[in-house]
Scaffold this motif. Structure first.
Motif, PDB file in Angstrom:
ATOM      1  N   VAL A 129       0.850  -1.193   0.000  1.00  0.00           N
ATOM      2  CA  VAL A 129       0.000   0.000   0.000  1.00  0.00           C
ATOM      3  C   VAL A 129       0.879   1.235   0.000  1.00  0.00           C
ATOM      4  O   VAL A 129       1.806   1.345   0.806  1.00  0.00           O
ATOM      5  N   CYS A 130       0.619   2.155  -0.900  1.00  0.00           N
ATOM      6  CA  CYS A 130       1.338   3.427  -0.938  1.00  0.00           C
ATOM      7  C   CYS A 130       0.448   4.507  -0.339  1.00  0.00           C
ATOM      8  O   CYS A 130      -0.580   4.860  -0.912  1.00  0.00           O
ATOM      9  N   LYS A 131       0.834   4.981   0.810  1.00  0.00           N
ATOM     10  CA  LYS A 131       0.136   6.108   1.422  1.00  0.00           C
ATOM     11  C   LYS A 131       0.582   7.392   0.723  1.00  0.00           C
ATOM     12  O   LYS A 131       1.544   7.388  -0.043  1.00  0.00           O
ATOM     13  N   PRO A 132      -0.087   8.531   0.985  1.00  0.00           N
ATOM     14  CA  PRO A 132       0.439   9.800   0.458  1.00  0.00           C
ATOM     15  C   PRO A 132       1.897   9.955   0.867  1.00  0.00           C
ATOM     16  O   PRO A 132       2.251   9.808   2.026  1.00  0.00           O
ATOM     17  N   LEU A 133       2.759  10.289  -0.083  1.00  0.00           N
ATOM     18  CA  LEU A 133       4.195  10.183   0.140  1.00  0.00           C
ATOM     19  C   LEU A 133       4.778  11.323   0.950  1.00  0.00           C
ATOM     20  O   LEU A 133       5.813  11.181   1.570  1.00  0.00           O
ATOM     21  N   PHE A 134       4.146  12.513   0.916  1.00  0.00           N
ATOM     22  CA  PHE A 134       4.715  13.672   1.601  1.00  0.00           C
ATOM     23  C   PHE A 134       6.180  13.849   1.199  1.00  0.00           C
ATOM     24  O   PHE A 134       7.047  14.104   2.026  1.00  0.00           O
ATOM     25  N   GLY A 135       6.453  13.696  -0.096  1.00  0.00           N
ATOM     26  CA  GLY A 135       7.825  13.799  -0.549  1.00  0.00           C
ATOM     27  C   GLY A 135       8.626  12.546  -0.289  1.00  0.00           C
ATOM     28  O   GLY A 135       9.848  12.562  -0.285  1.00  0.00           O
ATOM     29  N   GLY A 136       7.948  11.405  -0.053  1.00  0.00           N
ATOM     30  CA  GLY A 136       8.612  10.176   0.317  1.00  0.00           C
ATOM     31  C   GLY A 136       9.189   9.424  -0.864  1.00  0.00           C
ATOM     32  O   GLY A 136       9.355   9.949  -1.958  1.00  0.00           O
ATOM     33  N   LEU A 137       9.499   8.146  -0.609  1.00  0.00           N
ATOM     34  CA  LEU A 137      10.202   7.334  -1.577  1.00  0.00           C
ATOM     35  C   LEU A 137       9.234   6.721  -2.570  1.00  0.00           C
ATOM     36  O   LEU A 137       8.294   6.020  -2.183  1.00  0.00           O
ATOM     37  N   PRO A 138       9.440   6.919  -3.862  1.00  0.00           N
ATOM     38  CA  PRO A 138       8.617   6.239  -4.864  1.00  0.00           C
ATOM     39  C   PRO A 138       8.807   4.728  -4.747  1.00  0.00           C
ATOM     40  O   PRO A 138       9.858   4.237  -4.350  1.00  0.00           O
ATOM     41  N   MET A 139       7.777   3.984  -5.083  1.00  0.00           N
ATOM     42  CA  MET A 139       7.830   2.520  -5.107  1.00  0.00           C
ATOM     43  C   MET A 139       8.019   1.918  -3.713  1.00  0.00           C
ATOM     44  O   MET A 139       8.348   0.734  -3.597  1.00  0.00           O
ATOM     45  N   GLN A 140       7.785   2.688  -2.645  1.00  0.00           N
ATOM     46  CA  GLN A 140       7.979   2.114  -1.322  1.00  0.00           C
ATOM     47  C   GLN A 140       7.020   0.963  -1.074  1.00  0.00           C
ATOM     48  O   GLN A 140       7.363  -0.008  -0.384  1.00  0.00           O
ATOM     49  N   GLY A 141       5.814   1.041  -1.619  1.00  0.00           N
ATOM     50  CA  GLY A 141       4.871  -0.069  -1.466  1.00  0.00           C
ATOM     51  C   GLY A 141       5.410  -1.347  -2.060  1.00  0.00           C
ATOM     52  O   GLY A 141       5.208  -2.445  -1.511  1.00  0.00           O
ATOM     53  N   VAL A 142       6.110  -1.246  -3.180  1.00  0.00           N
ATOM     54  CA  VAL A 142       6.704  -2.427  -3.812  1.00  0.00           C
ATOM     55  C   VAL A 142       7.823  -2.988  -2.934  1.00  0.00           C
ATOM     56  O   VAL A 142       7.940  -4.204  -2.736  1.00  0.00           O
ATOM     57  N   VAL A 143       8.652  -2.084  -2.397  1.00  0.00           N
ATOM     58  CA  VAL A 143       9.739  -2.526  -1.519  1.00  0.00           C
ATOM     59  C   VAL A 143       9.173  -3.221  -0.282  1.00  0.00           C
ATOM     60  O   VAL A 143       9.659  -4.281   0.142  1.00  0.00           O
ATOM     61  N   ASP A 144       8.132  -2.648   0.312  1.00  0.00           N
ATOM     62  CA  ASP A 144       7.517  -3.264   1.491  1.00  0.00           C
ATOM     63  C   ASP A 144       6.980  -4.654   1.170  1.00  0.00           C
ATOM     64  O   ASP A 144       7.170  -5.612   1.929  1.00  0.00           O
ATOM     65  N   ALA A 145       6.271  -4.754   0.043  1.00  0.00           N
ATOM     66  CA  ALA A 145       5.671  -6.038  -0.328  1.00  0.00           C
ATOM     67  C   ALA A 145       6.744  -7.081  -0.592  1.00  0.00           C
ATOM     68  O   ALA A 145       6.682  -8.211  -0.081  1.00  0.00           O
ATOM     69  N   PHE A 146       7.740  -6.734  -1.375  1.00  0.00           N
ATOM     70  CA  PHE A 146       8.782  -7.684  -1.725  1.00  0.00           C
ATOM     71  C   PHE A 146       9.612  -8.067  -0.498  1.00  0.00           C
ATOM     72  O   PHE A 146       9.997  -9.226  -0.311  1.00  0.00           O
ATOM     73  N   GLY A 147       9.878  -7.066   0.367  1.00  0.00           N
ATOM     74  CA  GLY A 147      10.632  -7.360   1.582  1.00  0.00           C
ATOM     75  C   GLY A 147       9.892  -8.318   2.490  1.00  0.00           C
ATOM     76  O   GLY A 147      10.488  -9.220   3.085  1.00  0.00           O
ATOM     77  N   GLY A 148       8.574  -8.153   2.598  1.00  0.00           N
ATOM     78  CA  GLY A 148       7.789  -9.080   3.408  1.00  0.00           C
ATOM     79  C   GLY A 148       7.843 -10.497   2.873  1.00  0.00           C
ATOM     80  O   GLY A 148       7.913 -11.469   3.630  1.00  0.00           O
ATOM     81  N   TYR A 149       7.838 -10.602   1.566  1.00  0.00           N
ATOM     82  CA  TYR A 149       7.893 -11.934   0.944  1.00  0.00           C
ATOM     83  C   TYR A 149       9.250 -12.581   1.178  1.00  0.00           C
ATOM     84  O   TYR A 149       9.347 -13.745   1.579  1.00  0.00           O
ATOM     85  N   VAL A 150      10.335 -11.831   0.968  1.00  0.00           N
ATOM     86  CA  VAL A 150      11.681 -12.381   1.144  1.00  0.00           C
ATOM     87  C   VAL A 150      11.895 -12.838   2.576  1.00  0.00           C
ATOM     88  O   VAL A 150      12.507 -13.887   2.835  1.00  0.00           O
ATOM     89  N   SER A 151      11.379 -12.057   3.537  1.00  0.00           N
ATOM     90  CA  SER A 151      11.597 -12.417   4.944  1.00  0.00           C
ATOM     91  C   SER A 151      10.875 -13.699   5.327  1.00  0.00           C
ATOM     92  O   SER A 151      11.186 -14.304   6.353  1.00  0.00           O
ATOM     93  N   SER A 152       9.888 -14.117   4.527  1.00  0.00           N
ATOM     94  CA  SER A 152       9.158 -15.350   4.825  1.00  0.00           C
ATOM     95  C   SER A 152       9.847 -16.581   4.251  1.00  0.00           C
ATOM     96  O   SER A 152       9.425 -17.709   4.527  1.00  0.00           O
ATOM     97  N   LEU A 153      10.906 -16.396   3.451  1.00  0.00           N
ATOM     98  CA  LEU A 153      11.583 -17.502   2.795  1.00  0.00           C
ATOM     99  C   LEU A 153      12.741 -18.023   3.643  1.00  0.00           C
ATOM    100  O   LEU A 153      13.246 -17.336   4.528  1.00  0.00           O
ATOM    101  N   SER A 154      13.160 -19.219   3.324  1.00  0.00           N
ATOM    102  CA  SER A 154      14.363 -19.767   3.940  1.00  0.00           C
ATOM    103  C   SER A 154      15.583 -19.125   3.290  1.00  0.00           C
ATOM    104  O   SER A 154      15.479 -18.510   2.223  1.00  0.00           O
ATOM    105  N   PRO A 155      16.767 -19.245   3.922  1.00  0.00           N
ATOM    106  CA  PRO A 155      17.966 -18.667   3.305  1.00  0.00           C
ATOM    107  C   PRO A 155      18.209 -19.173   1.889  1.00  0.00           C
ATOM    108  O   PRO A 155      18.597 -18.394   1.011  1.00  0.00           O
ATOM    109  N   ILE A 156      18.003 -20.458   1.652  1.00  0.00           N
ATOM    110  CA  ILE A 156      18.235 -21.002   0.317  1.00  0.00           C
ATOM    111  C   ILE A 156      17.224 -20.425  -0.673  1.00  0.00           C
ATOM    112  O   ILE A 156      17.582 -20.043  -1.800  1.00  0.00           O
ATOM    113  N   GLU A 157      15.968 -20.308  -0.257  1.00  0.00           N
ATOM    114  CA  GLU A 157      14.933 -19.788  -1.155  1.00  0.00           C
ATOM    115  C   GLU A 157      15.193 -18.315  -1.484  1.00  0.00           C
ATOM    116  O   GLU A 157      15.055 -17.888  -2.635  1.00  0.00           O
ATOM    117  N   SER A 158      15.550 -17.534  -0.459  1.00  0.00           N
ATOM    118  CA  SER A 158      15.794 -16.116  -0.725  1.00  0.00           C
ATOM    119  C   SER A 158      17.034 -15.931  -1.580  1.00  0.00           C
ATOM    120  O   SER A 158      17.085 -15.046  -2.443  1.00  0.00           O
TER     121      SER A 158
END
Length: 400
Positions: free
Chosen positions: A332-361
């Motif tokens: 989810v991308c909230k109003p950025l207030f001058g924030g980072l573009p694509m932060q919603g993508v980074v959050d989503a992808f980071g959540g997915y990677v953290s759920s993987l095993s070391p070999i999977e990531s």
């Protein structure tokens, strides 16, 4: 021409209230009566040190910083005499090698009382009282101490004291607002503190945590990026460990900051909302999914005014995608207030990677670990002991 301090001067003729925050003002005294710059300087110095003697030498140095008159003490006495006719004879007294002023109220004193009240109320977990007292203090100090005398060295210590107290009071107010559930107030107060001093990492941390509480992690990360760049360019240093810890927490928490998972491959998502009149759009999106599975994926953009069901459509599509064996990432991308573009993508992808095993990531990131690692931050923290060496046809995991 000098008059000693004595008990006969104990009763002032009328209430004297002086303001020096935002500029000199004597309540009930027209500004035109204080037109003399040197007389105003004397009044300011005596007011800042009220009820304490200010030596003749200090007053003379402030009034004549470049060239002294032939009889400076006598000239100073003339200035004091003029002030007495304006604010009352019993208000400025002479003795102990200098002058002192007695007044009834000074805005700087009131500011410090309110600032202390805010700090004590916050310590007692009376958060609403703390915010109210802090806002009162900040309203008084809004213009700064004697802004017309920024180059006057005689006011430096007083100005530094007020400036530090203002910064501290903003942080107290932000902390109290956040603890009391007033996230918007916390963002405003911490943001003002950070904007006033980009070196104030405590204010930055409070701002980042306030944004985290509102679910706008992207804005918190943008604030971090601004300060990090400033510190690197101006001082050649990195943010402190405390600030880095909050930064990593925001990256890690971003995956769940909006109250729902950002990645799910098991089908354990909430039931999608009931779609009304969106079956055709859902069918088209599922067709696009089928094309992607055959290697013909395309970017699909869904646009619409708030409230017409775009989020419901996306969540329904996510449920069907998981049921068809696809990996579903949700950010989810909230109003950025001058924030980072694509932060919603980074959050989503980071959540997915953290759920993987070391070999999977490792297999997923392959040779992009060096590029994606700083963006994903703590999402990779669980795998920090694993280094990735990936070639076109092989994958090796090396323990650090």
């Amino acid at each position: 021409m000098t008059e000693p301090i004595g008990p006969q001067d104990a009763q002032p003729s009328r209430e004297l209230r002086v303001r020096v925050l935002g500029g000199l003002t004597v309540e009930g005294v027209p500004a035109r009566l204080l037109a003399s710059r040197k007389a105003r300087t004397v009044l300011k110095m005596l007011a800042l040190h009220h009820d304490h003697v200010v030596s003749v030498d200090r007053l003379v140095d402030a009034c004549w910083p470049d060239t002294l008159p032939s009889h400076p003490a006598d000239q100073l006495s003339v200035l004091v005499s003029r002030l007495r006719t304006i604010i009352g004879r019993d208000r400025i007294l002479f003795g102990e090698g200098g002058y002192r002023m007695h007044l009834d109220w000074l805005d700087v004193d009131q500011f410090h009382v309110l600032a202390l009240t805010a700090r004590d109320a916050n310590a007692d977990q009376r958060h609403a009282d703390a915010v109210a007292a802090a806002r009162g203090a900040l309203a008084l100090a809004g213009g700064g101490l004697l802004p017309e005398d920024l180059d006057a060295s005689w006011a430096d210590l007083n100005r530094t004291e007020v400036d530090r107290s203002v910064a501290r009071t903003r942080r107290v107010a932000a902390a109290a607002a956040r603890a009391g559930g007033r996230v918007d107030d916390a963002i405003e107060l911490a943001g003002t503190a950070k904007a006033a001093d980009l070196y104030d990492e405590e204010a930055l941390r409070m701002l980042m945590l306030a944004h985290q509480g509102s679910g706008s992690n992207g804005a918190g990360l943008a604030a971090y990026a601004q300060v990090r760049t400033h510190l690197a360019e101006e001082l050649g240093v990195e943010p402190s460990r405390e600030t880095e810890a909050v930064y990593l927490a925001l990256l890690q928490n971003g995956a769940v900051a909006n109250g729902r998972p950002v990645a799910n491959t098991t089908g354990e998502m909430e039931d999608p909302p009931i779609l009304v009149g969106r079956q055709a759009e859902l069918a088209r999106m599922l067709d696009e999914l089928a094309r992607a599975r055959l290697g013909h994926g395309r970017l699909v953009v869904i646009e619409g005014e708030p409230g017409i069901g775009t989020s419901a459509l996306l969540l329904a599509f996510g449920r069907h995608a998981v049921e068809r064996g696809a990996t579903w990432l949700y950010g989810v991308c909230k109003p950025l207030f001058g924030g980072l573009p694509m932060q919603g993508v980074v959050d989503a992808f980071g959540g997915y990677v953290s759920s993987l095993s070391p070999i999977e990531s490792a297999a997923l990131l392959a040779g992009e670990h060096a590029v994606l690692g700083p963006l994903l931050g703590s999402s990779l923290q669980a795998h920090s002991e694993t280094w990735i060496d990936a070639g076109p046809n092989n994958l090796r995991l090396l323990q650090a």
